[in-house]
Design a protein around this motif. Structure first.
Motif, PDB file in Angstrom:
ATOM      1  N   ILE A  17       0.846  -1.198   0.000  1.00  0.00           N
ATOM      2  CA  ILE A  17       0.000   0.000   0.000  1.00  0.00           C
ATOM      3  C   ILE A  17       0.881   1.247   0.000  1.00  0.00           C
ATOM      4  O   ILE A  17       0.593   2.224  -0.699  1.00  0.00           O
ATOM      5  CB  ILE A  17      -0.968  -0.015   1.202  1.00  0.00           C
ATOM      6  N   ALA A  18       1.977   1.207   0.754  1.00  0.00           N
ATOM      7  CA  ALA A  18       2.918   2.338   0.769  1.00  0.00           C
ATOM      8  C   ALA A  18       3.482   2.590  -0.621  1.00  0.00           C
ATOM      9  O   ALA A  18       3.627   3.748  -1.037  1.00  0.00           O
ATOM     10  CB  ALA A  18       4.037   2.075   1.777  1.00  0.00           C
ATOM     11  N   VAL A  19       3.788   1.525  -1.362  1.00  0.00           N
ATOM     12  CA  VAL A  19       4.302   1.684  -2.734  1.00  0.00           C
ATOM     13  C   VAL A  19       3.280   2.432  -3.584  1.00  0.00           C
ATOM     14  O   VAL A  19       3.621   3.374  -4.311  1.00  0.00           O
ATOM     15  CB  VAL A  19       4.636   0.312  -3.366  1.00  0.00           C
ATOM     16  N   VAL A  20       2.018   2.027  -3.496  1.00  0.00           N
ATOM     17  CA  VAL A  20       0.961   2.684  -4.279  1.00  0.00           C
ATOM     18  C   VAL A  20       0.848   4.153  -3.875  1.00  0.00           C
ATOM     19  O   VAL A  20       0.781   5.040  -4.738  1.00  0.00           O
ATOM     20  CB  VAL A  20      -0.389   1.952  -4.088  1.00  0.00           C
ATOM     21  N   LEU A  21       0.851   4.431  -2.573  1.00  0.00           N
ATOM     22  CA  LEU A  21       0.754   5.819  -2.108  1.00  0.00           C
ATOM     23  C   LEU A  21       1.962   6.645  -2.530  1.00  0.00           C
ATOM     24  O   LEU A  21       1.815   7.800  -2.954  1.00  0.00           O
ATOM     25  CB  LEU A  21       0.589   5.848  -0.584  1.00  0.00           C
ATOM     26  N   LEU A  22       3.160   6.058  -2.427  1.00  0.00           N
ATOM     27  CA  LEU A  22       4.375   6.787  -2.829  1.00  0.00           C
ATOM     28  C   LEU A  22       4.374   7.083  -4.328  1.00  0.00           C
ATOM     29  O   LEU A  22       4.771   8.176  -4.753  1.00  0.00           O
ATOM     30  CB  LEU A  22       5.623   5.991  -2.434  1.00  0.00           C
ATOM     31  N   LEU A  67       2.077   9.940  -4.844  1.00  0.00           N
ATOM     32  CA  LEU A  67       2.722  11.210  -4.479  1.00  0.00           C
ATOM     33  C   LEU A  67       3.702  11.659  -5.558  1.00  0.00           C
ATOM     34  O   LEU A  67       3.794  12.854  -5.863  1.00  0.00           O
ATOM     35  CB  LEU A  67       3.437  11.080  -3.136  1.00  0.00           C
ATOM     36  N   ASP A  68       4.418  10.702  -6.139  1.00  0.00           N
ATOM     37  CA  ASP A  68       5.331  11.043  -7.236  1.00  0.00           C
ATOM     38  C   ASP A  68       4.563  11.628  -8.433  1.00  0.00           C
ATOM     39  O   ASP A  68       5.030  12.559  -9.070  1.00  0.00           O
ATOM     40  CB  ASP A  68       6.141   9.811  -7.679  1.00  0.00           C
ATOM     41  N   LEU A  69       3.399  11.068  -8.696  1.00  0.00           N
ATOM     42  CA  LEU A  69       2.580  11.596  -9.797  1.00  0.00           C
ATOM     43  C   LEU A  69       2.111  13.010  -9.491  1.00  0.00           C
ATOM     44  O   LEU A  69       2.076  13.862 -10.376  1.00  0.00           O
ATOM     45  CB  LEU A  69       1.376  10.685 -10.043  1.00  0.00           C
TER      46      LEU A  69
END
Length: 154
Positions: free
Chosen positions: A140-145, A148-150
């Protein structure tokens, strides 16, 4: 007392406060290993193989109902022939994908574990959550990060 021992003792206390038996047991095992003569041999091996070994243990535990006969082929048929079953299948696929992404994040950035443990403890204490493990949290952190990058891109 070393920084590593202090950190593990803090995690042990947080695990006890949050009633997270997994963190408590893991911290105790690691403290015992650190305090033994086995540390130089066992810790590098665990660092290299621990996640894969844990995934095998979890997979075996999930498959036990099949081995005991609690889940039968008729259950599989019922699942693939219902809307609820397909929702659960899709959720399982998503969890597996998130777990794989989380495994990559934990392997590439091990200090993420601290944030996951802190977040898990806060979720348990503040929201009566249940500890489900670091792989999904890291996924989930990967998806959120990535989200955020987007946002930074825009």
């Amino acid at each position: 007392m070393t920084q590593e021992t202090i950190f593990l003792l803090i995690l042990l206390m947080l695990g006890l406060l949050s009633k997270n038996n997994s963190v408590v047991i893991a911290a105790i095992i690691l403290l015992l290993i650190r305090w033994s003569m086995l540390a130089p041999y066992v810790l590098p091996w665990m660092k290299e193989n621990g996640l894969n070994l844990g995934i095998i243990v979890i997979t075996v535990a999930v498959l036990v109902p099949i081995a005991t006969g609690d889940v039968r082929l008729q259950d599989l048929y019922n699942v693939i022939n219902s809307h609820k079953g397909w929702v659960v299948i899709i959720a399982g696929i998503l969890v597996a994908i998130l777990g794989a992404a989380g495994l990559g994040l934990l392997a590439d950035d091990p200090e993420v574990t601290v944030g996951l443990i802190l977040g898990t403890i806060l979720g348990i204490v503040l929201f009566k959550g249940v500890p489900v493990g670091p792989l999904i949290g890291a996924g989930i952190a990967v998806v959120l990060l990535k989200g955020l990058d987007l946002l930074k891109f825009w």
